[in-house]
Design an enzyme around this catalytic site. Structure first.
Site, mmCIF file in Angstrom:
data_model
loop_
_atom_site.group_PDB
_atom_site.id
_atom_site.type_symbol
_atom_site.label_atom_id
_atom_site.label_comp_id
_atom_site.label_asym_id
_atom_site.label_seq_id
_atom_site.Cartn_x
_atom_site.Cartn_y
_atom_site.Cartn_z
ATOM 1 N N MET A 154 97.231 -45.154 -18.966
ATOM 2 C CA MET A 154 95.890 -46.235 -18.946
ATOM 3 C C MET A 154 96.584 -47.457 -19.269
ATOM 4 O O MET A 154 95.851 -48.353 -19.362
ATOM 5 C CB MET A 154 95.138 -45.798 -20.002
ATOM 6 C CG MET A 154 94.417 -44.334 -19.561
ATOM 7 S SD MET A 154 92.935 -44.223 -20.258
ATOM 8 C CE MET A 154 92.949 -44.243 -22.313
ATOM 9 N N HIS A 168 105.098 -44.052 -23.766
ATOM 10 C CA HIS A 168 104.997 -44.063 -22.320
ATOM 11 C C HIS A 168 106.411 -44.320 -21.785
ATOM 12 O O HIS A 168 106.605 -43.615 -20.665
ATOM 13 C CB HIS A 168 104.199 -45.402 -21.660
ATOM 14 C CG HIS A 168 102.764 -45.469 -22.208
ATOM 15 N ND1 HIS A 168 102.012 -46.314 -23.202
ATOM 16 C CD2 HIS A 168 101.684 -44.502 -22.135
ATOM 17 C CE1 HIS A 168 100.860 -46.227 -23.399
ATOM 18 N NE2 HIS A 168 100.671 -45.197 -22.515
ATOM 19 N N SER A 187 100.622 -45.586 -30.127
ATOM 20 C CA SER A 187 99.521 -45.471 -29.370
ATOM 21 C C SER A 187 99.062 -46.669 -28.887
ATOM 22 O O SER A 187 99.263 -47.838 -29.617
ATOM 23 C CB SER A 187 98.359 -44.762 -30.192
ATOM 24 O OG SER A 187 97.024 -45.083 -29.540
HETATM 25 P P1 AMP Z 1 97.378 -42.998 -22.123
HETATM 26 O O1 AMP Z 1 97.864 -44.360 -21.558
HETATM 27 O O2 AMP Z 1 97.319 -43.080 -23.687
HETATM 28 O O3 AMP Z 1 96.591 -42.430 -21.248
HETATM 29 O O4 AMP Z 1 98.788 -42.217 -22.328
HETATM 30 C C1 AMP Z 1 99.661 -41.845 -21.158
HETATM 31 C C2 AMP Z 1 100.507 -40.795 -21.168
HETATM 32 O O5 AMP Z 1 101.469 -41.181 -22.451
HETATM 33 C C3 AMP Z 1 100.009 -39.503 -21.902
HETATM 34 O O6 AMP Z 1 100.564 -38.527 -21.339
HETATM 35 C C4 AMP Z 1 100.262 -39.492 -23.317
HETATM 36 O O7 AMP Z 1 100.251 -38.296 -23.845
HETATM 37 C C5 AMP Z 1 101.474 -40.199 -23.525
HETATM 38 N N1 AMP Z 1 101.822 -40.898 -24.737
HETATM 39 C C6 AMP Z 1 100.900 -41.832 -25.193
HETATM 40 N N2 AMP Z 1 101.509 -42.181 -26.674
HETATM 41 C C7 AMP Z 1 102.624 -41.282 -26.678
HETATM 42 C C8 AMP Z 1 103.789 -41.085 -27.619
HETATM 43 N N3 AMP Z 1 103.719 -41.927 -28.851
HETATM 44 N N4 AMP Z 1 104.532 -40.414 -27.443
HETATM 45 C C9 AMP Z 1 104.526 -39.731 -26.386
HETATM 46 N N5 AMP Z 1 103.728 -39.696 -25.305
HETATM 47 C C10 AMP Z 1 102.798 -40.639 -25.487
#
Ligand code: AMP
Length: 292
Positions: A27, A34, A182
């Protein structure tokens, strides 16, 4: 690196890519968590596609869709230096044309934990991920262990719907004090940011209780809860010690468990987890351990 928006452009740019193609759905507002997924995909695939789409259907009506942080220019610069081949930034109207009516519901594993806290969340996640898979047609897709239940739901969907895609779950990347990275961490004030390290400390306390022979899930949950409640800025949503595949709460922990939690700090809800699989712990990596 090519950046495309329209579906037709995506299809045209995808077609000549060397296979296997690895997809990293995001996102945006990218951070080292990421980028660790992108690096993994880069090392395992001939081509890497990253999608950036803030998926409206996975946000509840009271959630932070309109405030969700974004910085496309910075994201594209980071992806360029990470060796990504193709970035897809679809518009909401592309993913959800007018009178959109088709949804994917993954049943049992979507119900507890985040599914209970965020009704409809995994319906939105499964639907958008299926659409991304259909459009990009990757051979592999990379997800973070940060969103442990999401990885379980997607794995289930891929098996149930016979998507010919390998799902790769990647380690959770943490700040140096243990806070899970995050995009939402930017919402925290400096005081809240400091308090947020309690999630990691609480999981460590839970792991230690297991290591010292604790096998009753209720007692392990209680150890975690005590640690969280000792930090006055927290408000617990849930603390779970569940089976890592079914996500059903355990009575006793043997070799496999997902220790997970959602905790409010101010208006921000943070999630975190440790995975115990075959007696081995997967607790993620602190950022300063991962810099190459
Ligand atoms: P998001 O942009 O929050 O939807 O995350 C995109 C992808 O990155 C998802 O598969 C998340 O699980 C992964 N992700 C987000 N934060 C982390 C993190 N701290 N460590 C590993 N993967 C992450």
């Amino acid at each position: 690196m090519q950046t495309v928006k329209a579906l037709e452009e995506l299809r045209a740019a995808r077609q000549p890519l060397c296979e296997p193609v690895g997809l990293v759905p995001t996102m945006g507002f990218l951070h080292p968590g990421h980028l660790s997924l992108v690096r993994r995909a880069r090392s395992e695939c001939a081509s890497v596609v990253v999608s950036i789409f803030i998926n409206p259907t996975q946000f509840g009506p009271q959630e932070d869709l309109s405030d969700y942080p974004r910085d496309l220019e910075k994201d594209l610069a980071l992806l360029e230096t990470s060796g990504v081949d193709l970035v897809w930034t679809p518009a909401p109207e592309t993913m959800y044309p007018p009178d959109y009516q088709t949804w994917i519901e993954v049943d049992k594993v979507s119900k507890p934990l985040e599914g209970a806290r965020r009704p409809g969340h995994f319906r939105g996640v499964a639907t958008v991920v299926a659409k991304l898979f259909n459009a990009v047609q990757p051979q592999r897709a990379y997800f973070g262990q940060k969103d442990a239940q999401q990885a379980v739901v997607i794995q289930r969907m891929v098996r149930d719907l016979n998507f010919p895609i390998d799902i790769v779950a990647c380690p959770l990347i943490r700040e140096s004090d243990g806070l899970a990275m995050s995009s939402r961490n930017v919402y925290l004030t400096p005081e809240q940011r400091k308090a947020a390290a309690v999630l990691y400390r609480a999981l460590i306390a839970g792991r230690q209780a297991y290591e010292s022979g604790g096998r009753k899930a209720g007692q392990l949950r209680a150890v975690i809860i005590k640690e969280i409640d000792a930090e006055p800025l927290t408000r617990r949503e849930y603390v779970s010690v569940a089976h890592p595949d079914t996500l059903i709460e355990l009575d006793r922990v043997n070799q496999d468990a997902l220790f997970s939690m959602a905790v409010h700090i101010g208006k921000t809800c943070l999630i975190d987890n440790f995975l115990l699989r075959n007696g081995n712990w997967y607790t993620g990596q602190l950022l300063n351990e991962t810099i190459e």
